[in-house]
Design an enzyme around this catalytic site. Sequence first.
Site, PDB file in Angstrom:
ATOM      1  N   ALA A  12       0.865  -1.173   0.000  1.00 30.86           N
ATOM      2  CA  ALA A  12       0.000   0.000   0.000  1.00 30.86           C
ATOM      3  C   ALA A  12       0.908   1.231   0.000  1.00 30.86           C
ATOM      4  O   ALA A  12       2.121   1.119  -0.209  1.00 30.86           O
ATOM      5  CB  ALA A  12      -0.923  -0.031   1.204  1.00 30.86           C
ATOM      6  N   VAL A  13       0.350   2.398   0.243  1.00 29.65           N
ATOM      7  CA  VAL A  13       1.109   3.648   0.124  1.00 29.65           C
ATOM      8  C   VAL A  13       2.359   3.643   0.992  1.00 29.65           C
ATOM      9  O   VAL A  13       3.466   3.928   0.518  1.00 29.65           O
ATOM     10  CB  VAL A  13       0.213   4.849   0.494  1.00 29.65           C
ATOM     11  CG1 VAL A  13       1.036   6.130   0.582  1.00 29.65           C
ATOM     12  CG2 VAL A  13      -0.896   5.016  -0.538  1.00 29.65           C
ATOM     13  N   LYS A  76      -2.376  -4.189   7.395  1.00 30.30           N
ATOM     14  CA  LYS A  76      -3.402  -3.686   8.293  1.00 30.30           C
ATOM     15  C   LYS A  76      -3.242  -4.293   9.686  1.00 30.30           C
ATOM     16  O   LYS A  76      -2.994  -5.494   9.832  1.00 30.30           O
ATOM     17  CB  LYS A  76      -4.784  -4.029   7.732  1.00 30.30           C
ATOM     18  CG  LYS A  76      -5.939  -3.418   8.515  1.00 30.30           C
ATOM     19  CD  LYS A  76      -7.257  -3.725   7.844  1.00 30.30           C
ATOM     20  CE  LYS A  76      -8.430  -3.126   8.619  1.00 30.30           C
ATOM     21  NZ  LYS A  76      -9.728  -3.433   7.976  1.00 30.30           N
ATOM     22  N   SER A 129       5.942   7.244  11.572  1.00 32.16           N
ATOM     23  CA  SER A 129       5.088   8.411  11.380  1.00 32.16           C
ATOM     24  C   SER A 129       5.673   9.342  10.330  1.00 32.16           C
ATOM     25  O   SER A 129       6.879   9.526  10.239  1.00 32.16           O
ATOM     26  CB  SER A 129       4.917   9.182  12.695  1.00 32.16           C
ATOM     27  OG  SER A 129       4.135  10.331  12.487  1.00 32.16           O
ATOM     28  N   LYS A 184       4.262   5.465  19.770  1.00 31.95           N
ATOM     29  CA  LYS A 184       3.582   5.888  18.546  1.00 31.95           C
ATOM     30  C   LYS A 184       2.113   6.193  18.824  1.00 31.95           C
ATOM     31  O   LYS A 184       1.549   7.137  18.259  1.00 31.95           O
ATOM     32  CB  LYS A 184       3.698   4.790  17.485  1.00 31.95           C
ATOM     33  CG  LYS A 184       2.921   5.061  16.181  1.00 31.95           C
ATOM     34  CD  LYS A 184       3.355   6.357  15.509  1.00 31.95           C
ATOM     35  CE  LYS A 184       2.954   6.436  14.043  1.00 31.95           C
ATOM     36  NZ  LYS A 184       1.541   6.267  13.759  1.00 31.95           N
ATOM     37  N   HIS A 187       2.026   9.547  20.369  1.00 30.61           N
ATOM     38  CA  HIS A 187       2.268  10.496  19.279  1.00 30.61           C
ATOM     39  C   HIS A 187       0.963  10.795  18.548  1.00 30.61           C
ATOM     40  O   HIS A 187       0.615  11.949  18.296  1.00 30.61           O
ATOM     41  CB  HIS A 187       3.299   9.923  18.297  1.00 30.61           C
ATOM     42  CG  HIS A 187       3.341  10.620  16.964  1.00 30.61           C
ATOM     43  ND1 HIS A 187       2.406  10.380  15.974  1.00 30.61           N
ATOM     44  CD2 HIS A 187       4.199  11.530  16.446  1.00 30.61           C
ATOM     45  CE1 HIS A 187       2.672  11.127  14.921  1.00 30.61           C
ATOM     46  NE2 HIS A 187       3.761  11.826  15.188  1.00 30.61           N
ATOM     47  N   ASN A 188       0.229   9.742  18.205  1.00 32.33           N
ATOM     48  CA  ASN A 188      -1.006   9.937  17.459  1.00 32.33           C
ATOM     49  C   ASN A 188      -2.065  10.645  18.301  1.00 32.33           C
ATOM     50  O   ASN A 188      -2.848  11.438  17.775  1.00 32.33           O
ATOM     51  CB  ASN A 188      -1.539   8.593  16.965  1.00 32.33           C
ATOM     52  CG  ASN A 188      -0.764   8.060  15.775  1.00 32.33           C
ATOM     53  OD1 ASN A 188       0.391   8.435  15.567  1.00 32.33           O
ATOM     54  ND2 ASN A 188      -1.365   7.180  15.012  1.00 32.33           N
ATOM     55  N   GLU A 191      -1.201  14.160  18.200  1.00 33.50           N
ATOM     56  CA  GLU A 191      -1.579  14.613  16.854  1.00 33.50           C
ATOM     57  C   GLU A 191      -3.071  14.973  16.811  1.00 33.50           C
ATOM     58  O   GLU A 191      -3.449  16.021  16.268  1.00 33.50           O
ATOM     59  CB  GLU A 191      -1.276  13.500  15.854  1.00 33.50           C
ATOM     60  CG  GLU A 191      -1.647  13.773  14.420  1.00 33.50           C
ATOM     61  CD  GLU A 191      -1.426  12.540  13.558  1.00 33.50           C
ATOM     62  OE1 GLU A 191      -2.371  12.144  12.845  1.00 33.50           O
ATOM     63  OE2 GLU A 191      -0.319  11.972  13.611  1.00 33.50           O
ATOM     64  N   LYS A 261      -8.983   6.510  12.970  1.00 32.64           N
ATOM     65  CA  LYS A 261      -8.593   5.109  12.824  1.00 32.64           C
ATOM     66  C   LYS A 261      -8.430   4.384  14.149  1.00 32.64           C
ATOM     67  O   LYS A 261      -8.114   3.211  14.169  1.00 32.64           O
ATOM     68  CB  LYS A 261      -7.299   5.014  12.008  1.00 32.64           C
ATOM     69  CG  LYS A 261      -7.488   5.369  10.538  1.00 32.64           C
ATOM     70  CD  LYS A 261      -6.243   5.061   9.731  1.00 32.64           C
ATOM     71  CE  LYS A 261      -6.479   5.256   8.237  1.00 32.64           C
ATOM     72  NZ  LYS A 261      -5.276   4.936   7.431  1.00 32.64           N
ATOM     73  N   ARG A 288     -14.286  14.674  17.332  1.00 34.22           N
ATOM     74  CA  ARG A 288     -14.483  13.971  16.062  1.00 34.22           C
ATOM     75  C   ARG A 288     -15.785  13.171  16.099  1.00 34.22           C
ATOM     76  O   ARG A 288     -16.517  13.122  15.100  1.00 34.22           O
ATOM     77  CB  ARG A 288     -13.297  13.037  15.777  1.00 34.22           C
ATOM     78  CG  ARG A 288     -11.988  13.764  15.542  1.00 34.22           C
ATOM     79  CD  ARG A 288     -10.950  12.838  14.940  1.00 34.22           C
ATOM     80  NE  ARG A 288      -9.632  13.468  14.880  1.00 34.22           N
ATOM     81  CZ  ARG A 288      -8.607  12.999  14.207  1.00 34.22           C
ATOM     82  NH1 ARG A 288      -8.723  11.868  13.526  1.00 34.22           N
ATOM     83  NH2 ARG A 288      -7.444  13.622  14.205  1.00 34.22           N
ATOM     84  N   ARG A 446     -18.945   9.623  48.284  1.00 27.45           N
ATOM     85  CA  ARG A 446     -18.707   8.196  48.048  1.00 27.45           C
ATOM     86  C   ARG A 446     -18.858   7.402  49.353  1.00 27.45           C
ATOM     87  O   ARG A 446     -19.409   6.295  49.367  1.00 27.45           O
ATOM     88  CB  ARG A 446     -17.311   7.965  47.456  1.00 27.45           C
ATOM     89  CG  ARG A 446     -17.111   8.555  46.076  1.00 27.45           C
ATOM     90  CD  ARG A 446     -15.722   8.226  45.508  1.00 27.45           C
ATOM     91  NE  ARG A 446     -15.639   6.822  45.131  1.00 27.45           N
ATOM     92  CZ  ARG A 446     -14.747   5.962  45.585  1.00 27.45           C
ATOM     93  NH1 ARG A 446     -13.838   6.359  46.476  1.00 27.45           N
ATOM     94  NH2 ARG A 446     -14.739   4.707  45.187  1.00 27.45           N
ATOM     95  N   HIS A 452     -17.229   4.000  51.081  1.00 27.95           N
ATOM     96  CA  HIS A 452     -15.959   3.813  50.381  1.00 27.95           C
ATOM     97  C   HIS A 452     -14.757   4.340  51.169  1.00 27.95           C
ATOM     98  O   HIS A 452     -13.638   4.218  50.708  1.00 27.95           O
ATOM     99  CB  HIS A 452     -16.018   4.485  49.011  1.00 27.95           C
ATOM    100  CG  HIS A 452     -16.940   3.794  48.056  1.00 27.95           C
ATOM    101  ND1 HIS A 452     -16.691   2.538  47.572  1.00 27.95           N
ATOM    102  CD2 HIS A 452     -18.123   4.181  47.520  1.00 27.95           C
ATOM    103  CE1 HIS A 452     -17.670   2.176  46.755  1.00 27.95           C
ATOM    104  NE2 HIS A 452     -18.557   3.156  46.711  1.00 27.95           N
TER     105      HIS A 452
END
Length: 483
Positions: A12-13, A76, A129, A184, A187-188, A191, A261, A288, A446, A452
Amino acid sequence: MSKSDIAVVGLAVMGENLILNMESKGFRVSCFNRTVSKVDNFVNGRAKGKNIVGCHSVEELVASLSTPRKIMLMVKAGAPVDAFIDQVLPHLEDGDIIIDGGNSHFPDTIRRVEYVESKGKLFVGTGVSGGEEGALTGPSIMPGGSTKAWEAVAPIFQKISAHTESGEPCCEWVGQGGAGHFVKMVHNGIEYGDMQLICECYQIMRSSLGMSNQEMHDVFAEWNKTELDSYLIEITRDILGYKDEKGREVVDLILDTAGQKGTGKWTGIEALNLGQPLTLIAESVFARCLSALKDERVEASKILPAVDSKIEVDKAAFLEDLRQALYASKIVSYAQGYQLMREAAKEYGWDLNYGGIALMWRGGCIIRSAFLGKIKDAFESNPELNNLLLDPFFTDAITQAQDGWRRVLSTAIKAGIPTPSMSAAISYYDGYRSERLPANLLQAQRDYFGAHTYQRVDKPRGETFHTNWTGKGGSTSASTYDA
């Protein structure tokens, strides 16, 4: 015929561009794809005349490699990775290396390292990345897994990675197990946060200041000459200035529903698992999700009352406030991301080099920016730094930005402009700097409904107490106290 230095599976790419990058740096590369017609198309197309070997079977791929064999999977994430591992393992010898360069979830990498090592082979899970361009010209590479594999993969990875202006490779060994893919993932997540913060600035400029795309293009061009100098500011500038063949501004033709993703979601889930306040990144994920409710939002806009989004301000002064608000929020985003990595290192037994991670992100990756150099300096100055906000440089930066940050957010709220991530950033900042928070009342609640227990300010930490708030409860309390 000479043997290949490394093989890449998946055309793939990202796979194709990594292969071309490796070949351009002097390495002989074998390639394979489950759909073998893609191999022929690649070898006879972009790879024609290059030192790249097309293979039509796993056996042929393995036979083409020098030892220790290095096979990098660019497939994938999920089941396809496991399937190929099982397919290739019987053909490998002890000490051979399987590399997963996809966006795999780090617990899967932990499991795969143990599994592959149990078979006498080595496994590397590495974050890559930089997108299509980075893969071709030099990405940020974050490898972890079987430590013994690093000596064999380092010459390739460090040569094909991006390099800083001083020549340092944006690639270094991260740690054992799933450390590379965890870094990673963070990182995302950062991002996600950076992109959402920029989008909030865009909406304020567009809806409240009434600025045109060209005017916003000019602002982002100027911001890219300041502390905000970064890839994401740069591409935002370019997007706002882009027109199609009919002269239409393409950004205005794009439907306002965002995709994802899963890596941002993973980051938020892991923060919850580890009890870390990753509020800004979590809000960027939820933003999102909210954008995806397009049809509901259209209907709600006809029912729910709004306020006038236009504001009357000194435009130049407000834009400077907005720049400061973006900068301060960005600092918080990285502070939260580094807190998460520090807690994960304790949980999973990793020895993470936090300054080294900033260096790996300094070039090639999507969040690359000049700002990361200051993060590297902070952790080199104090490797035990608990929070980035406590480094003198970032303390001063937040102090200088704070007034403008608050003016922007109060103005945005009055104008009805949603700023979920920027608002989360300042709420985190105000919470982190607070000597006292209202959790004493929360803990009393609580204890009232669930026995608690709580700790007391006049007693040693760790000693717990319970109150019979109603007089009807009794002395029995919960056996554990989590804070």
